[in-house]
Design a protein around this motif. Sequence first.
Motif, PDB file in Angstrom:
ATOM      1  N   PRO A 288      49.716 -43.409   0.519  1.00 48.65           N
ATOM      2  CA  PRO A 288      48.585 -42.485   0.342  1.00 48.65           C
ATOM      3  C   PRO A 288      47.492 -42.637   1.401  1.00 48.65           C
ATOM      4  N   GLU A 289      47.347 -43.847   1.985  1.00 48.03           N
ATOM      5  CA  GLU A 289      46.261 -44.079   2.956  1.00 48.03           C
ATOM      6  C   GLU A 289      46.678 -43.803   4.399  1.00 48.03           C
ATOM      7  N   ALA A 290      47.855 -43.237   4.619  1.00 49.70           N
ATOM      8  CA  ALA A 290      48.396 -43.140   5.981  1.00 49.70           C
ATOM      9  C   ALA A 290      47.480 -42.390   6.955  1.00 49.70           C
ATOM     10  N   ASP A 291      46.724 -41.407   6.464  1.00 51.27           N
ATOM     11  CA  ASP A 291      45.886 -40.638   7.391  1.00 51.27           C
ATOM     12  C   ASP A 291      44.868 -41.517   8.108  1.00 51.27           C
ATOM     13  N   SER A 292      44.556 -42.671   7.527  1.00 43.46           N
ATOM     14  CA  SER A 292      43.522 -43.515   8.148  1.00 43.46           C
ATOM     15  C   SER A 292      44.017 -44.178   9.441  1.00 43.46           C
ATOM     16  N   TYR A 293      45.347 -44.175   9.694  1.00 40.82           N
ATOM     17  CA  TYR A 293      45.836 -44.678  10.992  1.00 40.82           C
ATOM     18  C   TYR A 293      46.725 -43.637  11.685  1.00 40.82           C
ATOM     19  N   SER A 294      46.453 -42.368  11.410  1.00 38.83           N
ATOM     20  CA  SER A 294      47.246 -41.286  11.998  1.00 38.83           C
ATOM     21  C   SER A 294      46.792 -40.980  13.423  1.00 38.83           C
ATOM     22  N   GLY A 295      47.567 -40.153  14.102  1.00 37.38           N
ATOM     23  CA  GLY A 295      47.201 -39.705  15.447  1.00 37.38           C
ATOM     24  C   GLY A 295      45.887 -38.941  15.444  1.00 37.38           C
ATOM     25  N   GLU A 296      45.655 -38.186  14.369  1.00 34.81           N
ATOM     26  CA  GLU A 296      44.409 -37.420  14.261  1.00 34.81           C
ATOM     27  C   GLU A 296      43.212 -38.374  14.174  1.00 34.81           C
ATOM     28  N   THR A 297      43.336 -39.392  13.304  1.00 34.16           N
ATOM     29  CA  THR A 297      42.239 -40.359  13.148  1.00 34.16           C
ATOM     30  C   THR A 297      42.037 -41.152  14.432  1.00 34.16           C
ATOM     31  N   MET A 298      43.135 -41.533  15.071  1.00 33.01           N
ATOM     32  CA  MET A 298      43.020 -42.281  16.326  1.00 33.01           C
ATOM     33  C   MET A 298      42.246 -41.463  17.353  1.00 33.01           C
ATOM     34  N   ARG A 299      42.573 -40.174  17.448  1.00 29.91           N
ATOM     35  CA  ARG A 299      41.877 -39.340  18.433  1.00 29.91           C
ATOM     36  C   ARG A 299      40.379 -39.279  18.132  1.00 29.91           C
ATOM     37  N   ASP A 300      40.046 -39.206  16.849  1.00 31.01           N
ATOM     38  CA  ASP A 300      38.639 -39.062  16.470  1.00 31.01           C
ATOM     39  C   ASP A 300      37.866 -40.374  16.507  1.00 31.01           C
ATOM     40  N   THR A 301      38.574 -41.507  16.604  1.00 35.48           N
ATOM     41  CA  THR A 301      37.863 -42.791  16.544  1.00 35.48           C
ATOM     42  C   THR A 301      38.087 -43.637  17.800  1.00 35.48           C
ATOM     43  N   SER A 302      39.271 -44.260  17.918  1.00 36.66           N
ATOM     44  CA  SER A 302      39.432 -45.277  18.970  1.00 36.66           C
ATOM     45  C   SER A 302      40.023 -44.779  20.284  1.00 36.66           C
ATOM     46  N   LEU A 303      40.513 -43.534  20.326  1.00 34.87           N
ATOM     47  CA  LEU A 303      41.174 -43.076  21.556  1.00 34.87           C
ATOM     48  C   LEU A 303      40.173 -42.906  22.700  1.00 34.87           C
ATOM     49  N   VAL A 304      40.524 -43.460  23.859  1.00 35.02           N
ATOM     50  CA  VAL A 304      39.694 -43.297  25.054  1.00 35.02           C
ATOM     51  C   VAL A 304      40.263 -42.164  25.906  1.00 35.02           C
ATOM     52  N   LYS A 305      41.557 -42.210  26.147  1.00 33.91           N
ATOM     53  CA  LYS A 305      42.224 -41.160  26.922  1.00 33.91           C
ATOM     54  C   LYS A 305      43.728 -41.314  26.762  1.00 33.91           C
ATOM     55  N   ASN A 306      44.461 -40.357  27.302  1.00 36.08           N
ATOM     56  CA  ASN A 306      45.916 -40.521  27.289  1.00 36.08           C
ATOM     57  C   ASN A 306      46.348 -41.109  28.626  1.00 36.08           C
ATOM     58  N   HIS A 307      47.622 -41.461  28.698  1.00 31.24           N
ATOM     59  CA  HIS A 307      48.127 -42.122  29.894  1.00 31.24           C
ATOM     60  C   HIS A 307      49.539 -41.628  30.163  1.00 31.24           C
ATOM     61  N   ALA A 308      49.861 -41.423  31.442  1.00 30.33           N
ATOM     62  CA  ALA A 308      51.197 -40.936  31.790  1.00 30.33           C
ATOM     63  C   ALA A 308      51.926 -41.954  32.659  1.00 30.33           C
ATOM     64  N   CYS A 309      53.224 -42.099  32.434  1.00 28.32           N
ATOM     65  CA  CYS A 309      54.059 -42.912  33.318  1.00 28.32           C
ATOM     66  C   CYS A 309      54.261 -42.158  34.643  1.00 28.32           C
ATOM     67  N   HIS A 310      54.917 -42.828  35.587  1.00 26.71           N
ATOM     68  CA  HIS A 310      55.168 -42.245  36.903  1.00 26.71           C
ATOM     69  C   HIS A 310      55.882 -40.890  36.779  1.00 26.71           C
ATOM     70  N   ARG A 311      55.362 -39.889  37.479  1.00 27.87           N
ATOM     71  CA  ARG A 311      55.976 -38.566  37.546  1.00 27.87           C
ATOM     72  C   ARG A 311      56.166 -37.907  36.179  1.00 27.87           C
ATOM     73  N   CYS A 312      55.281 -38.225  35.244  1.00 22.54           N
ATOM     74  CA  CYS A 312      55.433 -37.624  33.920  1.00 22.54           C
ATOM     75  C   CYS A 312      54.347 -36.594  33.669  1.00 22.54           C
ATOM     76  N   PRO A 313      54.732 -35.336  33.404  1.00 20.68           N
ATOM     77  CA  PRO A 313      53.730 -34.325  33.082  1.00 20.68           C
ATOM     78  C   PRO A 313      53.349 -34.308  31.596  1.00 20.68           C
ATOM     79  N   ILE A 314      53.978 -35.181  30.790  1.00 15.30           N
ATOM     80  CA  ILE A 314      53.729 -35.143  29.338  1.00 15.30           C
ATOM     81  C   ILE A 314      52.495 -35.981  28.991  1.00 15.30           C
ATOM     82  N   GLY A 315      52.512 -37.263  29.356  1.00 18.77           N
ATOM     83  CA  GLY A 315      51.338 -38.123  29.117  1.00 18.77           C
ATOM     84  C   GLY A 315      51.129 -38.487  27.663  1.00 18.77           C
TER      85      GLY A 315
END
Lengths: 73, 605
Positions: free
Chosen positions: B267-294
């Motif tokens: 039931p508590e899964a939303d507290s460590y979801s991608g959405e919560t991460m973006r709204d709290t601890s995320l600084v930026k995304n990161h891409a490997c070499h030659r990756c357009p996805i990131g």
Amino acid sequence: MLEVRLFATFREGREKIIMMEYQPGMTGYDIITPLGIPEEEVAIFLINGRHSKLHAELEDGSVLALFPPVGGG
Amino acid sequence: MVTSYNGEVLRVNLTERAIKVEPLDMDKAVKYIGGRGLGTRILLDEGCATVDPLSPENKLIYITGPMTGTAVPTGGRYMVVTKSPLTGMIACSNSGGIWGAILKYAGWDAIIVEGKADTPVYLEINDKEVTLHDASDLWGKKTLEVEAILKERHEGSSVLNIGPAGENQALLAAIMNDGDRAAGRSGVGAVMGSKNLKAIVVKASKTQIEPHDVDALRTAAVDSIKKLRANSVTGEGLATFGTAVLVNIINNIGALPTRNWQESYHPEADSYSGETMRDTSLVKNHACHRCPIGCGRVVKLEDGSVVGGPEYEPLWAYGANCGNSDLNAINKANEICNEVGLDAISTPCTIAAAMELYQRGYITDADCDGVPLVWGSTEAIKTWTEWMGTGKNELAKLMADGSYRLCEHYGVPELSMSVKKQEIPAYDARAIQGIGITYATSNRGGCHVRGYLISPEVLGLPEQLDRTTTEGKAEWAKIFQDLTAVIDAMGMCLFSSFALGAPEYAALLNAGTGTNYDVNGLLEVGDRIYNLERMFNKAAGMKPEDDRLPKRIGEEKIVNGPSEGMQSEIKLTLPQYYEARGWKEAFPTEETLKRLGLEDLVELL
């Protein structure tokens, strides 16, 4: 009542969870229209955890979950 | 003929401290493409299927694919192929970053490391200049510190290394490169540690790889990049939320294994979801070499430091599976995993198994050194990860060898949620029928990226299948396993397959190497690789009963959440899968081997 859970970009400018009054005959379209979510943006529509179509008729007390196209691994 | 292979392999014998240059066997390269396929063929041919994985007789192959280092999107990957000390079978762990591309730019397709150094060493590759250096001053140090030291010492280089876990030959040890990128699974870091090899530094003066047909490659690469950008998953979703977006999806279908798979909804899964991460601890995304996805995450920890963030797997494994819902603690535990060099899937899964052993009274406070293994304890997940990495106490050392050996030690191996002694990832196979087939039959043990059927069964890509039914799933499993083997062998990222299919991969490969594969021919190579790996496992002593889900997943029902009451139909689907593969009792028939050009392996049957 219906519990509508929104995820990913659907949360932008909207609540995470929205309670909606249930009325007989309602479908997923009656959920997304008032929320201003275009049909083509809905990639996953769950009724009580089961993948469903937007035209499926809803039942009172259902939990609905809506996701835009997302993936991972 | 110019091809996107370099045509040269580096062989390093650590016992003799001898360095040799060998030509790449081009017939083998074309037949097995590269990476995962070619690496496995070399390992089998060099007699490693029957050796003790942690002995000098085992070999450790770092191998690129023909797309690694080219202009192809996501073409930056390398693989570590060896006999796994965790499973006793084939290991192939795949990593991004830039290390693999630089190895290729330096002029090498692969490095074969054999023997064992008598004292700690590291290998420096500077184009064709190859040197072994003393690594005594680095031994005992954690991965990021080692990387910083070596980058300063060898300016402009990329660093791959092991942490204390690898040095200790912990069976869950990973190999790390470029900060937080990991060849994480199957204990490849332990093999590196067993050879006293601490790090490999690569530096190159070239910055590109010449393909066979420059124009054709440019056309195919541009087409692929357009498709990756236009696709809503690879063009937007993965960059915005990372793989972490799966937390809420998988939980909402009732397939998020909780408390070591005792439950399947958190039931508590939303507290460590991608959405919560973006709204709290995320600084930026990161891409490997030659990756357009990131898809990579960069997060801020509570102490303000900025580090590589967790993927979906550790979010789940430190979250629901340990009964925890504190995102900051997961971010930190994941960072500790990277620092000590542990597999960020198997490590938290083993902590979850230890928590169940504690719950049931097998592990007691006397074993816990003051940090009890209580469900949801943020202190426990962080501290035990550190202790597993450094081998702090007897229990930590036992845990660092994985949940199977841990639970077996207490006489309850059935509490290990593993296949072939490797921990199963974050999707409950009782709620998603196809993924259970790929878990049971993965050649490297419990794994989600050996046929990612979550894509069609949950995400609806390339089409929506009903996750609860079994019809057609055996065939889907085979095709996904085969295509994945091809993508890995090429040196591309599996995530490209959300937007690309076999026709795009064939066009890229043909332009790079001058081959003439059509879609069927390409999938046949994947089939060949899958059968080759299976034959490696056969030679290593695999038995049909090793294709088995643990009892809880294979025989018991889900007890809570939206998928309550569901159970695995693996008893029905496994025979269907063997039939689709042309296998009998878990192994290829003579006819299947001959059809795939593997007739020389018939004698192993």
